[in-house]
Structures are given as structure tokens and as C-alpha cells.
Design an enzyme around this catalytic site. Structure first.
Site, PDB file in Angstrom:
ATOM      1  N   SER A   3       0.053   0.038  -3.564  1.00 35.99           N
ATOM      2  CA  SER A   3      -0.201  -0.723  -2.441  1.00 35.99           C
ATOM      3  C   SER A   3      -1.780  -1.304  -2.289  1.00 35.99           C
ATOM      4  O   SER A   3      -2.000  -1.825  -1.285  1.00 35.99           O
ATOM      5  CB  SER A   3       0.057   0.074  -1.142  1.00 35.99           C
ATOM      6  OG  SER A   3       1.319  -0.057  -1.011  1.00 35.99           O
ATOM      7  N   TYR A  34       2.998   1.816   9.362  1.00 38.16           N
ATOM      8  CA  TYR A  34       2.858   1.290   8.126  1.00 38.16           C
ATOM      9  C   TYR A  34       4.331   0.824   7.579  1.00 38.16           C
ATOM     10  O   TYR A  34       5.195   1.769   7.543  1.00 38.16           O
ATOM     11  CB  TYR A  34       2.186   2.488   7.149  1.00 38.16           C
ATOM     12  CG  TYR A  34       1.879   1.763   5.670  1.00 38.16           C
ATOM     13  CD1 TYR A  34       0.607   1.106   5.531  1.00 38.16           C
ATOM     14  CD2 TYR A  34       2.571   1.688   4.562  1.00 38.16           C
ATOM     15  CE1 TYR A  34       0.172   0.624   4.535  1.00 38.16           C
ATOM     16  CE2 TYR A  34       2.138   1.188   3.600  1.00 38.16           C
ATOM     17  CZ  TYR A  34       0.811   0.762   3.219  1.00 38.16           C
ATOM     18  OH  TYR A  34       0.498   0.356   2.001  1.00 38.16           O
ATOM     19  N   SER A  35       4.376  -0.457   6.975  1.00 42.51           N
ATOM     20  CA  SER A  35       5.822  -0.888   6.494  1.00 42.51           C
ATOM     21  C   SER A  35       5.473  -1.820   5.422  1.00 42.51           C
ATOM     22  O   SER A  35       5.002  -2.851   5.604  1.00 42.51           O
ATOM     23  CB  SER A  35       6.559  -1.469   7.854  1.00 42.51           C
ATOM     24  OG  SER A  35       7.738  -2.199   7.180  1.00 42.51           O
ATOM     25  N   ASN A  36       6.044  -1.413   4.364  1.00 42.92           N
ATOM     26  CA  ASN A  36       5.928  -2.446   3.303  1.00 42.92           C
ATOM     27  C   ASN A  36       6.710  -3.847   3.433  1.00 42.92           C
ATOM     28  O   ASN A  36       6.181  -4.926   2.929  1.00 42.92           O
ATOM     29  CB  ASN A  36       6.520  -1.749   1.851  1.00 42.92           C
ATOM     30  CG  ASN A  36       5.860  -0.533   1.481  1.00 42.92           C
ATOM     31  OD1 ASN A  36       4.401  -0.846   0.825  1.00 42.92           O
ATOM     32  ND2 ASN A  36       6.049   0.596   1.719  1.00 42.92           N
ATOM     33  N   GLY A  52      -3.033   3.413  -3.140  1.00 44.06           N
ATOM     34  CA  GLY A  52      -1.692   2.778  -3.921  1.00 44.06           C
ATOM     35  C   GLY A  52      -1.010   4.003  -4.498  1.00 44.06           C
ATOM     36  O   GLY A  52      -1.591   4.753  -5.327  1.00 44.06           O
TER      37      GLY A  52
END
Length: 403
Positions: A133, A223-225, A356
Site C-alpha cells: 500500500s 481504511y479501504s483499498n 505496505g
């Protein structure tokens, strides 16, 4: 994919150095010793097969790496055995890397999986690895550059650029702004909660998964990808090029980040690289990056990540007003800016960066707000068994001596 903790102020760790035996850094020599000691803990208490640390500062760079000594007795992966055999090495002789004195190894060896399965676990400073990330900081930088060029506005709705795409189960792109995507305040369901970061998906497949779930509380940090998958599509819509092409043109080429790339569907890492291991000890060096896409497909090196964050925070990539906007955490209630987040250390210093996590790799970059001092560390497995190690390492490197 990251494991991002929303608690950002580490005041409850009275420098955790007492717990872990680390001394906060003061002089460069103090910092070297503290980082060296911390690195052994990433391998022993953190149960990583190997770890590496690269620090960039005005006086040069410092590289340290550590590996678990192979154990030929089959056992559970990275299990502490209670002997003093974790090795720490100073930097190899290569340009722009200074040697680091050895420190005593941390107590507690880390055993490998069955004999032979750990070959190539050592980490070299120029190795390529999956950065997960941290991709988000690169993508957010491009979105903000497009805002500086007036090709989009952060207050634009998602539907203005991707009409009709965000819909279903109460999701509505007309009610979401680009700012909400950048700051993780959209409420959109994280598609990796279902795929677990193990299933390769196209962007549209990822979004279909997300949009079968109702949104959570809009306006709150979550938090959301999925947010950054959408931003990748916005960049394509605005520029006519993929986010990978735009990041390469706008960031990688100007900064000469020759070790950083977007692999797309390529499962192989560029050379040189070491091995990557999942939490169960299985070798996952070959991995389809579509498990993460625009939310985390980046491949990079320690020097490239340090150079990128130094340039970004030093004002080389964004005009001052947009950089201030990037570092403004008010939208996300103090938890996140746009593509990076702050952590306030026990000594009161705030560092900025991102982490990440992707199968076989965990990496963390942190920097002073002016970008003059940057630290990146990585382990070649999914994460650290001891969650206190990361904040302790940051405090040891960035906090001045208190006594």
C-alpha cells in the site's frame, strides 16, 4: 495490502525502549546503535526470516540488515529457539551506503522452515520487493498533481469522472468526492476483506465485490483499498492513460527511480531480489500483483522509497498549497492525510509515511515533515509477530536522547 492501525499517537509507549532494550537516538552513533539493535528484534521477536533498514539523511545513507541463522531442524516457521544466533551485518561495500558497526545479536534465534526452503532469504540494499500500500502515496501524488493542473478538483464527485460506476446496496458515486477517496472517508467496503489479498481481480471485479455491500459511515475514517482502485480509474479517465503510466511519467522518471515499477499481471520480481515468505513459511516470491492493483501493486527498492518520500515532503513533486492539503488530516479525524499518515512519537516528533503489506512482504517508510530524514525498513514476510517493534524502531531512530 496494509495492516493500518488507526491509533497514531504512541504516547502509551514510554519509548517502548525500556521494554525492548532500545536507547532513543541522539547522535548519529546513537542512532546507528539503536537501529542496529532494533533490527535484530525484527528477526528474533518479530519472527521475520530477514530484515533490512535504510536511513537517508543530509549526511548520507545508512544500511543495516539481519537474517535468522538457518536451522536444519524442521519446525514451525520463524519460531524462537532461545539461543543467541540471530546475525546482524553492516552494509556491504557499495556506493552511497555507509558501514554500520555490529551490535550484539538479540537473544532468541529464529528457526527456518524445513532445510533448504529458506535459500536466498537475505536482503540486499538494492533488492526489488513488493511495496504493497505504499502504492497509495504514489497514486495520491499524481491525483494532486492533476488537481494542481486544474484537470480535476478534489471536491469533484466520483460520478463526474466515472458516471454510473458506483452504485448498488446504497452506494452512490454522486455522494462521494475524490477527497473522500483520498482520505478513506468514503465509507466504501474494502474488497480485500473478501479476497484476503490472495485472489487476483480486475478493477471492475474488485468494485463489484465492494458494491454488493452497503457503505459504512460516510465522513469517518475507515481504511479501504476500494478507494484507491477507484482513484486509479479516475486517473485513466482524466488523462487517457493508466495510473501506472502517469506515475512513471510524473514521478519515477523525473526522480530517476529506476528500481520502481508497476508489474501489472507479471508474477516475477525484477532482478536482483531475494525470496518472500508467507506467514506459514511458504515461498510466495512469485505473486500475481492483481491481488492489489492500484491499491498496492508497486514493486520498489529501499533507496527508491527513501528518495521518493524525501522528494515529496521536500516539495519537489507538489506545489506548497497541495502538499499542505496532502498533509491535512482533519477530514480523516487526524488519522490520515491523502496517501500518507502521521505518527506522533513519544518524544513529540511527528513522522509521515505509509506502510505496505502484501503476501510475502511488509515495508514501512517514515520521514520528518521536511523530508530531510527518511527511514524505510522491510521484512520478507507478511508482518511482524510483535506489534511493538515498529513504533519502538521509529522512536529509536527519530527521537533525541532524553537523558
Amino acid at each position: 495490502m496494509p495492516l493500518l492501525r488507526t491509533r497514531r499517537t504512541l504516547v502509551t509507549i514510554p519509548v517502548t525502549a525500556v521494554l525492548l532494550g532500545l536507547t532513543p537516538a541522539g547522535s548519529p552513533a546513537d542512532a546507528s546503535a539503536a537501529a542496529d539493535t532494533a533490527l535484530t528484534l525484527l528477526v528474533s521477536r518479530g519472527r521475520a526470516p530477514a530484515a533490512a533498514l535504510l536511513i537517508r539523511e543530509e549526511t548520507g545513507t545508512r544500511y543495516v540488515h539481519a537474517e535468522a541463522v538457518p536451522d536444519t531442524t524442521p519446525s514451525l516457521p520463524w519460531t524462537a529457539q532461545g539461543s543467541d544466533t540471530t546475525s546482524v551485518r553492516g552494509a556491504p561495500a557499495e556506493p552511497d551506503v555507509t558501514s554500520v558497526p555490529r551490535s550484539p545479536a538479540a537473544s532468541g534465534a529464529v528457526s527456518a522452515p524445513a532445510a533448504g526452503s529458506r535459500a536466498g532469504a537475505a536482503i540486499r540494499s538494492g533488492d526489488h520487493f513488493r511495496a504493497g500500500s505504499i502504492t497509495k502515496t504514489f497514486l495520491a501524488t499524481v491525483v494532486l498533481q492533476l488537481a494542481a493542473e486544474h484537470r480535476l478538483s478534489l471536491s469533484d464527485s466520483v460520478a463526474e469522472h466515472l458516471p454510473g460506476l458506483v452504485h448498488g446496496a446504497g452506494n452512490d458515486g454522486r455522494a462521494l468526492t475524490l477527497r473522500a477517496l483520498l482520505t478513506h472517508t468514503s465509507g466504501l467496503y474494502d474488497f480485500t476483506a473478501e479476497t484476503r489479498g490472495d485472489v487476483p481481480v480486475t478493477p471492475l471485479q474488485a468494485l463489484r465485490i465492494a458494491f454488493t455491500h452497503p457503505p459504512a459511515h460516510r465522513g469517518r475514517f475507515a481504511y479501504s483499498n476500494t478507494n484507491y482502485v477507484l482513484l486509479g480509474l479516475v486517473v485513466r479517465q482524466v488523462t487517457g492513460h493508466s495510473y501506472a503510466i502517469e506515475v512513471r511519467r510524473r514521478v519515477l522518471t523525473p526522480l530517476r527511480l529506476t528500481g520502481t515499477s508497476f508489474p501489472g499481471a507479471r508474477v516475477f520480481l525484477p532482478s536482483p531480489h531475494g525470496r518472500a515468505y508467507a506467514a506459514d513459511g511458504s515461498d510466495v516470491t512469485e505473486l500475481d500483483p492483481r491481488v492489489a492493483g492500484a491499491a498496492g501493486e508497486l514493486v520498489s527498492t529501499l533507496p527508491d522509497l527513501n528518495r521518493f518520500y524525501a522528494a515529496l515532503l521536500g516539495g519537489e513533486l507538489l506545489p506548497p498549497a497541495l502538499l499542505r492539503e496532502m498533509l491535512d488530516t482533519r477530514t480523516a479525524q487526524g488519522s490520515y492525510g491523502m496517501g500518507l499518515y502521521p505518527v506522533t512519537l513519544p518524544c513529540g516528533i511527528t513522522v509521515w509515511g505509509h506502510n505496505g503489506r502484501i503476501s510475502g512482504s511488509y515495508v514501512r517508510t517514515a520521514a520528518t515533515a521536511d523530508g530531510r530524514r527518511v527511514l524505510t525498513f522491510r521484512v520478507n514476510t507478511d508482518g511482524l509477530a510483535d506489534a511493538d517493534l515498529e513504533p519502538a524502531l521509529l522512536a529509536a531512530e527519530f527521537c533525541p536522547r532524553t537523558s
